[in-house]
Design a protein around this motif. Structure first.
Motif, PDB file in Angstrom:
ATOM      1  N   MET A  80       2.281   1.691  -3.451  1.00 54.78           N
ATOM      2  CA  MET A  80       1.282   2.282  -4.338  1.00 54.78           C
ATOM      3  C   MET A  80       1.189   3.781  -4.100  1.00 54.78           C
ATOM      4  O   MET A  80       1.162   4.575  -5.052  1.00 54.78           O
ATOM      5  CB  MET A  80      -0.077   1.625  -4.113  1.00 54.78           C
ATOM      6  CG  MET A  80      -0.266   0.280  -4.778  1.00 54.78           C
ATOM      7  SD  MET A  80      -0.514   0.402  -6.579  1.00 54.78           S
ATOM      8  CE  MET A  80      -2.187   1.067  -6.676  1.00 54.78           C
ATOM      9  N   ASP A  81       1.145   4.178  -2.827  1.00 53.91           N
ATOM     10  CA  ASP A  81       1.077   5.608  -2.495  1.00 53.91           C
ATOM     11  C   ASP A  81       2.275   6.350  -3.078  1.00 53.91           C
ATOM     12  O   ASP A  81       2.142   7.465  -3.604  1.00 53.91           O
ATOM     13  CB  ASP A  81       1.046   5.795  -0.968  1.00 53.91           C
ATOM     14  CG  ASP A  81      -0.263   5.345  -0.348  1.00 53.91           C
ATOM     15  OD1 ASP A  81      -1.260   5.209  -1.090  1.00 53.91           O
ATOM     16  OD2 ASP A  81      -0.287   5.118   0.878  1.00 53.91           O
ATOM     17  N   LEU A 140      -5.905  -3.956  -1.450  1.00 53.91           N
ATOM     18  CA  LEU A 140      -5.301  -2.966  -2.344  1.00 53.91           C
ATOM     19  C   LEU A 140      -6.332  -2.189  -3.153  1.00 53.91           C
ATOM     20  O   LEU A 140      -5.976  -1.221  -3.841  1.00 53.91           O
ATOM     21  CB  LEU A 140      -4.325  -3.650  -3.292  1.00 53.91           C
ATOM     22  CG  LEU A 140      -2.846  -3.716  -2.836  1.00 53.91           C
ATOM     23  CD1 LEU A 140      -2.247  -2.318  -2.799  1.00 53.91           C
ATOM     24  CD2 LEU A 140      -2.675  -4.402  -1.490  1.00 53.91           C
ATOM     25  N   ALA A 173      -6.303   1.624  -2.872  1.00 53.49           N
ATOM     26  CA  ALA A 173      -5.143   2.225  -3.528  1.00 53.49           C
ATOM     27  C   ALA A 173      -5.329   2.257  -5.043  1.00 53.49           C
ATOM     28  O   ALA A 173      -4.903   3.215  -5.707  1.00 53.49           O
ATOM     29  CB  ALA A 173      -3.880   1.440  -3.171  1.00 53.49           C
ATOM     30  N   GLN A 179       0.834  -1.202   0.000  1.00 55.90           N
ATOM     31  CA  GLN A 179       0.000   0.000   0.000  1.00 55.90           C
ATOM     32  C   GLN A 179       0.870   1.255   0.000  1.00 55.90           C
ATOM     33  O   GLN A 179       0.588   2.229  -0.714  1.00 55.90           O
ATOM     34  CB  GLN A 179      -0.935  -0.018   1.209  1.00 55.90           C
ATOM     35  CG  GLN A 179      -2.042  -1.069   1.099  1.00 55.90           C
ATOM     36  CD  GLN A 179      -2.834  -1.219   2.384  1.00 55.90           C
ATOM     37  OE1 GLN A 179      -2.313  -1.035   3.478  1.00 55.90           O
ATOM     38  NE2 GLN A 179      -4.105  -1.573   2.251  1.00 55.90           N
ATOM     39  N   GLU A 180       1.947   1.231   0.794  1.00 56.28           N
ATOM     40  CA  GLU A 180       2.880   2.362   0.808  1.00 56.28           C
ATOM     41  C   GLU A 180       3.553   2.537  -0.558  1.00 56.28           C
ATOM     42  O   GLU A 180       3.759   3.663  -1.025  1.00 56.28           O
ATOM     43  CB  GLU A 180       3.945   2.135   1.886  1.00 56.28           C
ATOM     44  CG  GLU A 180       3.417   2.202   3.310  1.00 56.28           C
ATOM     45  CD  GLU A 180       4.488   1.867   4.335  1.00 56.28           C
ATOM     46  OE1 GLU A 180       5.668   1.688   3.921  1.00 56.28           O
ATOM     47  OE2 GLU A 180       4.161   1.760   5.534  1.00 56.28           O
ATOM     48  N   GLN A 217      -7.476   5.188  -5.713  1.00 55.11           N
ATOM     49  CA  GLN A 217      -6.716   6.436  -5.607  1.00 55.11           C
ATOM     50  C   GLN A 217      -5.890   6.680  -6.869  1.00 55.11           C
ATOM     51  O   GLN A 217      -5.772   7.815  -7.330  1.00 55.11           O
ATOM     52  CB  GLN A 217      -5.802   6.378  -4.378  1.00 55.11           C
ATOM     53  CG  GLN A 217      -6.543   6.436  -3.053  1.00 55.11           C
ATOM     54  CD  GLN A 217      -5.639   6.151  -1.863  1.00 55.11           C
ATOM     55  OE1 GLN A 217      -4.426   6.036  -2.011  1.00 55.11           O
ATOM     56  NE2 GLN A 217      -6.234   6.026  -0.682  1.00 55.11           N
TER      57      GLN A 217
END
Length: 362
Positions: free
Chosen positions: A89-90, A110, A113, A86-87, A116
């Motif tokens: 992806m961010d 996920l 994400a 997730q990090e 987003q």
């Protein structure tokens, strides 16, 4: 999009191999400054399964460079950690990459994400595993057919005695949509044909978990009462075989696998593992790179896809679906060696010299 504009032509083979995209403008990219060069994020799920870093990633990077000389691939591996992915992806969204190729550790987790990324105007290509959320495209193999190939091979190896004997099922991680598909395909063949003595789901596909679960199955069923093992991939096969050997199970029952790992090929030649499923990584990575480059340039994915797939939330997206291949000792040479995945020398260690001679691998 920060993409250079280039005309492309697609040549699609009809033998379920590669998807090839050839750039036809020799001066393409000349007017593309550094800031306009497309960036593609490649997010892999773990380091447990060897294929991600040793096969998929280099094939993907090679094909991307071939299709788009000024493209950059930003790579990250989640090491089986959902929060880390997730990090990652961010981070890709913050970097404003032009496309993301995602092998989700946990498709459901996920999904936010992926949403987003869509809101940021970044297309997401689901690779090998069907991610949840608004993906733009998908490339993989028919997961249920993988399970059917494994189950058919297992029943063939057990022969006429299968109806009076029992197996252990070592399934993959239930959070992986592929594992669910493998299991569904396998059960469609196994049900009514053989008794399933014990069945396990293996979180994060961990080899050591398969080893522990197989030890438990042996304790519950007895050393002499396991006549076949459905292992969803080669790592689970390795863990299962290790437990069978440690508990003096002789002869070893037939054990299935998947991913055609080098260790699995050696076990197959040596007689410890019966089969694996070969999913040609080159064609999959080629298709993934083709979709990703098109997405990064803002082009439609329809011309470079071979069909459609319906996502868990009901949307229909362009997809490339490839065919898996069952591999036993009898067809290693005409599959993996012929395709250049391994050489006979890599498979046939000195300890396997006699077994390789018997298999005709010389």
């Amino acid at each position: 999009m920060k993409a250079c504009i280039r005309d492309t032509a697609l040549a699609m083979t009809a033998v379920s191999t590669a998807v090839t995209l050839a750039a036809c403008g020799s001066d393409a990219g000349n007017d593309s400054g550094g800031d306009d060069s497309p960036t593609i994020g490649l997010l892999l799920p773990d380091a447990t399964t060897a294929r991600w870093e040793t096969q998929d990633r280099p094939f993907f990077e090679q094909k991307t460079e071939e299709l788009c000389g000024d493209c950059t691939v930003e790579h990250a591996n989640a090491k089986g950690d959902v929060a880390l992915q997730q990090e990652q992806m961010d981070s890709m969204i913050t970097q404003d990459v032009d496309a993301i190729v995602l092998v989700a550790v946990d498709a459901r987790s996920l999904a936010p994400a992926v949403r987003q990324a869509e809101q940021a105007g970044i297309p997401v290509i689901a690779y090998d595993r069907l991610a949840e959320g608004p993906i733009s495209g998908y490339v993989s193999f028919d997961g249920e057919e993988v399970g059917r190939l494994q189950a058919r091979a297992l029943l063939k190896a057990m022969g006429d005695r299968m109806r009076s004997e029992q197996i252990v099922m070592m399934n993959g991680d239930p959070s992986d949509p592929n594992a669910v598909a493998f299991k569904k395909g396998a059960l469609s063949v196994l049900r009514g044909k053989v008794k399933i003595g014990k069945e396990y789901d293996t979180l994060l596909w961990r080899t050591e978990a398969a080893n522990m679960n197989m030890s438990g199955a042996i304790s519950a069923l007895g050393v002499a009462n396991i006549h076949g093992v459905y292992a969803a991939n080669d790592g689970l096969a390795a863990g299962s075989i290790s437990a069978l050997k440690a508990n003096k199970v002789e002869p070893l029952p037939p054990v299935t696998g998947q991913d055609a790992e080098l260790g699995a090929l050696r076990r197959i030649v040596g007689g410890d593992q019966y089969m694996t499923v070969y999913k040609p990584f080159g064609p999959e990575a080629s298709a993934g790179a083709t979709l990703a480059v098109a997405a990064a340039r803002g082009d439609s994915l329809d011309p470079v896809s071979t069909g459609k797939v319906t996502t868990p939330d009901g949307q229909t997206v362009p997809a490339v679906m490839l065919s898996p291949v069952s591999v036993t000792v009898d067809n290693i040479e005409e599959t993996l060696i012929r395709d250049g995945v391994y050489t006979i020398r890599q498979i046939c260690t000195p300890q396997l010299a006699a077994a390789c001679d018997r298999a005709g691998l010389t």
